[in-house]
Design a protein around this motif. Structure first.
Motif, PDB file in Angstrom:
ATOM      1  N   TYR A  40      -0.366  14.404   1.251  1.00  0.00           N
ATOM      2  CA  TYR A  40      -1.619  14.408   2.021  1.00  0.00           C
ATOM      3  C   TYR A  40      -1.581  15.374   3.203  1.00  0.00           C
ATOM      4  CZ  TYR A  40      -1.514   9.768  -0.202  1.00  0.00           C
ATOM      5  OH  TYR A  40      -1.345   8.728  -1.071  1.00  0.00           O
ATOM      6  N   LEU A  76      -1.917  14.939   6.452  1.00  0.00           N
ATOM      7  CA  LEU A  76      -2.975  14.736   7.442  1.00  0.00           C
ATOM      8  C   LEU A  76      -2.376  14.640   8.848  1.00  0.00           C
ATOM      9  CD1 LEU A  76      -5.141  12.047   5.604  1.00  0.00           C
ATOM     10  CD2 LEU A  76      -5.318  14.546   5.481  1.00  0.00           C
ATOM     11  N   PRO A 113      -1.952  12.627  11.960  1.00  0.00           N
ATOM     12  CA  PRO A 113      -2.154  11.196  12.240  1.00  0.00           C
ATOM     13  C   PRO A 113      -2.925  10.916  13.525  1.00  0.00           C
ATOM     14  CG  PRO A 113       0.125  11.832  12.664  1.00  0.00           C
ATOM     15  CD  PRO A 113      -0.528  13.007  12.004  1.00  0.00           C
ATOM     16  N   VAL A 118     -10.720  11.356  10.896  1.00  0.00           N
ATOM     17  CA  VAL A 118     -11.023  11.991   9.619  1.00  0.00           C
ATOM     18  C   VAL A 118     -11.874  13.237   9.833  1.00  0.00           C
ATOM     19  CG1 VAL A 118     -12.324  11.723   7.466  1.00  0.00           C
ATOM     20  CG2 VAL A 118     -10.770   9.914   8.220  1.00  0.00           C
ATOM     21  N   ASN A 178      -9.711  16.039  11.073  1.00  0.00           N
ATOM     22  CA  ASN A 178      -8.838  16.538  10.012  1.00  0.00           C
ATOM     23  C   ASN A 178      -9.598  17.478   9.081  1.00  0.00           C
ATOM     24  OD1 ASN A 178      -5.890  15.565   9.464  1.00  0.00           O
ATOM     25  ND2 ASN A 178      -6.884  13.792  10.432  1.00  0.00           N
ATOM     26  N   TYR A 211      -8.875   6.861  11.795  1.00  0.00           N
ATOM     27  CA  TYR A 211      -7.635   7.635  11.777  1.00  0.00           C
ATOM     28  C   TYR A 211      -6.934   7.416  10.434  1.00  0.00           C
ATOM     29  CZ  TYR A 211      -8.279   8.362  16.774  1.00  0.00           C
ATOM     30  OH  TYR A 211      -8.781   8.744  17.993  1.00  0.00           O
ATOM     31  N   PRO A 212      -6.068   8.352  10.022  1.00  0.00           N
ATOM     32  CA  PRO A 212      -5.395   8.202   8.728  1.00  0.00           C
ATOM     33  C   PRO A 212      -4.717   6.856   8.521  1.00  0.00           C
ATOM     34  CG  PRO A 212      -5.054  10.419   9.557  1.00  0.00           C
ATOM     35  CD  PRO A 212      -5.769   9.654  10.650  1.00  0.00           C
ATOM     36  N   ARG A 213      -4.156   6.277   9.582  1.00  0.00           N
ATOM     37  CA  ARG A 213      -3.463   4.988   9.443  1.00  0.00           C
ATOM     38  C   ARG A 213      -4.413   3.866   9.062  1.00  0.00           C
ATOM     39  NH1 ARG A 213      -3.751   6.032  14.949  1.00  0.00           N
ATOM     40  NH2 ARG A 213      -4.966   4.530  16.173  1.00  0.00           N
ATOM     41  N   LEU A 226      -6.696   4.159   6.744  1.00  0.00           N
ATOM     42  CA  LEU A 226      -7.199   4.464   5.401  1.00  0.00           C
ATOM     43  C   LEU A 226      -6.204   4.022   4.338  1.00  0.00           C
ATOM     44  CD1 LEU A 226      -8.438   8.129   5.996  1.00  0.00           C
ATOM     45  CD2 LEU A 226      -9.766   6.019   6.222  1.00  0.00           C
ATOM     46  N   GLN A 286      -8.081   6.891  -0.064  1.00  0.00           N
ATOM     47  CA  GLN A 286      -8.960   7.475   0.950  1.00  0.00           C
ATOM     48  C   GLN A 286      -8.276   8.653   1.643  1.00  0.00           C
ATOM     49  OE1 GLN A 286      -9.556   3.867   3.147  1.00  0.00           O
ATOM     50  NE2 GLN A 286     -11.404   3.286   1.985  1.00  0.00           N
ATOM     51  N   ARG A 287      -6.978   8.540   1.897  1.00  0.00           N
ATOM     52  CA  ARG A 287      -6.252   9.669   2.497  1.00  0.00           C
ATOM     53  C   ARG A 287      -6.262  10.875   1.571  1.00  0.00           C
ATOM     54  NH1 ARG A 287      -0.829   6.534   4.769  1.00  0.00           N
ATOM     55  NH2 ARG A 287      -1.951   4.993   6.022  1.00  0.00           N
ATOM     56  N   VAL A 299      -9.483  12.634   1.864  1.00  0.00           N
ATOM     57  CA  VAL A 299      -9.551  13.468   3.070  1.00  0.00           C
ATOM     58  C   VAL A 299      -8.816  14.788   2.837  1.00  0.00           C
ATOM     59  CG1 VAL A 299      -8.954  13.640   5.521  1.00  0.00           C
ATOM     60  CG2 VAL A 299      -9.752  11.459   4.583  1.00  0.00           C
TER      61      VAL A 299
END
Length: 353
Positions: free
Chosen positions: A85, A87, A89, A93, A96, A131-133, A135, A139-140, A143
Motif C-alpha cells: 500500500y 500510504l 500514516p 485519505v 494521501n 487516516y490509514p489506521r 481503514l 480500503q487501504r 486508496v
C-alpha cells in the motif's frame, strides 16, 4: 495513454546472476497484461525496470513512442501500486490521494476535482477524512489505487497488490481492479504469482519461468494449448496430469490403454509425455485403469487422487458418493483433450488445433 514495448530486456546483478534473460513483449494501448510465475521467475524485476526502479543491463523499454531506459521514474508517466500500500500514516485519505499532485505543482482546483473523482470511482467519498489506521485492508488498497488513478498516467503497474488480503477480499478487489481498468482504458501491467488472478484478470497473459517468457496469449489459449510442460502444469488448479506414454499406430499408449490422437512426425515407439487436465478425464467402462487412493471433497466436485504409469494422477468428477477410496475404475480422455510434450525439452509436440 500508450502502448508498451520491451525488446530483449536483460537484468544481470553482481556476480553474474541473470534475473531477466532477453524478455521481449508488446502490450497494446489499453490492454490488461498479467505477468505470472513463481517467486524468482523475474516478473517483479521486469515491472521494476519498466518503472525505472531497477536499471536495465541491456535491451529497450518503450512507452508510446519514447524509449525510457534513461528517463527518471518520476518522468516516465507511469503509476505503480505496491503490495504493501505505501500510504502515509499521518495523512488523511484525501491528502494521501492528493500528495503526488501537490508535489507536481498541480493547481488546487484540479487536485480537488481529480481526488473527488477517484474517491467516487473507488467508493471512498465517506472516508476522505480518515487516516490509514482507520481503514480495512481492502480500503487501504483502494486508496493506493486512487493515488495512481489521480495521476492519469499512460501506464499502470501493479506489483502483487492483493497478496496481503484475505481470500474473499482478493476476489472482490480483482473484480474492482479489472472494472476500473476497463473504464479508464489505461495500459496496465499486473504482476502476480496467483494463476487464478492471472486467468480471471488478463486479456493478455505472460507466463514466466527462470527469467524468460514461456508463453504469451489469452488466458484460454494458454490453458487449452500450453506451449510447454511447464506452462501446462503451472496454469490450472489442480494442475495438468503428465504421464509417460509411447507413440503407437493411431495414438499413444499409456499403461494398458491406447488413446487416439494425431501424432504427426512421431515414429511408433517414440517416448512422449501425455498431458491431461483433471476435468478432461471421465469414468468409463474401459480405458485407463486407475486405483482411487484418496478422495478430496470440494462441494460441487470431487478430486480423485492416485497413481498411474508411475506418476501422480488427479481426476475431477461431479459430487457424489462414488467412486469411493480404494475403488478400481477405468478412465477415458475427452476427445481432443490430450496434449503431447517432448520428454527432453518439455516443448509441446505438433498437434492439430
Amino acid at each position: 495513454m500508450a502502448g508498451l514495448a520491451l525488446e530483449q530486456l536483460r537484468k544481470t546483478y553482481a556476480g553474474g546472476v541473470e534475473a531477466v534473460r532477453g524478455v521481449s513483449l508488446d502490450v497494446p494501448d489499453g490492454a490488461f497484461c498479467v505477468l505470472v510465475g513463481p517467486s524468482g521467475c523475474g516478473k517483479s524485476t521486469v515491472l521494476r525496470m519498466i518503472a525505472g526502479l531497477e536499471t536495465v543491463t541491456s535491451g529497450a523499454i518503450t512507452i508510446g513512442s519514447r524509449t525510457v531506459n534513461e528517463v527518471e521514474p518520476a518522468d516516465r508517466d507511469i503509476a505503480m501500486v505496491f503490495q504493501n500500500y505505501a500510504l502515509y500514516p499521518h495523512m488523511r485519505v484525501y491528502d494521501n490521494l492528493a500528495y503526488g499532485l501537490r508535489n507536481r505543482g498541480t493547481p488546487r482546483p484540479e487536485i480537488e476535482t481529480r481526488v473527488r473523482e477517484a474517491a467516487r470511482m473507488l467508493g471512498l467519498e465517506t472516508m476522505l477524512d480518515r487516516y490509514p489506521r482507520q481503514l480495512s485492508g481492502g480500503q487501504r488498497q483502494r486508496v493506493a489505487m486512487g493515488r495512481a488513478i489521480v495521476r492519469k498516467p499512460q501506464v499502470f503497474l501493479f506489483d502483487e497488490p492483493l497478496s496481503n488480503l484475505d481470500a474473499k477480499l482478493r476476489v472482490q478487489m480483482r473484480v474492482e481492479i479489472r472494472r476500473l481498468q476497463r473504464s479508464l482504458g489505461v495500459t496496465t501491467v499486473y504482476v502476480t504469482h496467483d494463476q487464478v488472478e492471472a486467468m480471471t484478470m488478463a486479456d493478455r497473459l505472460v507466463v514466466m519461468n527462470g527469467g524468460r517468457i514461456e508463453q504469451v496469449g489469452t488466458p484460454i489459449e494458454i490453458y487449452r494449448r500450453p506451449a510447454t510442460r511447464y506452462v501446462a502444469t503451472f496454469m490450472g488448479s489442480p494442475p495438468m496430469n503428465i504421464l509417460p506414454a509411447e507413440v503407437v499406430p493411431g495414438g499413444v499408449r499409456i499403461e494398458d490403454a491406447t488413446i487416439p490422437v494425431a501424432t504427426p512426425g512421431l515414429a511408433p515407439g517414440a517416448a512422449v509425455e501425455a498431458g491431461i487436465r483433471p476435468e478432461d478425464l471421465r469414468l468409463a467402462p474401459e480405458g485407463l485403469a486407475f486405483g482411487v487412493a484418496f478422495v478430496e471433497e470440494l462441494g460441487a466436485t470431487r478430486l480423485l487422487h492416485g497413481r498411474l504409469g508411475g506418476a501422480e494422477l488427479v481426476v475431477q468428477v461431479p459430487a457424489g458418493p462414488e467412486p469411493a477410496e480404494g475403488a478400481a475404475i477405468r478412465l477415458a480422455v475427452a476427445p481432443g483433450a490430450l496434449h503431447l510434450f517432448d520428454p527432453g525439452t518439455g516443448q509441446r509436440l505438433g498437434m492439430p488445433g
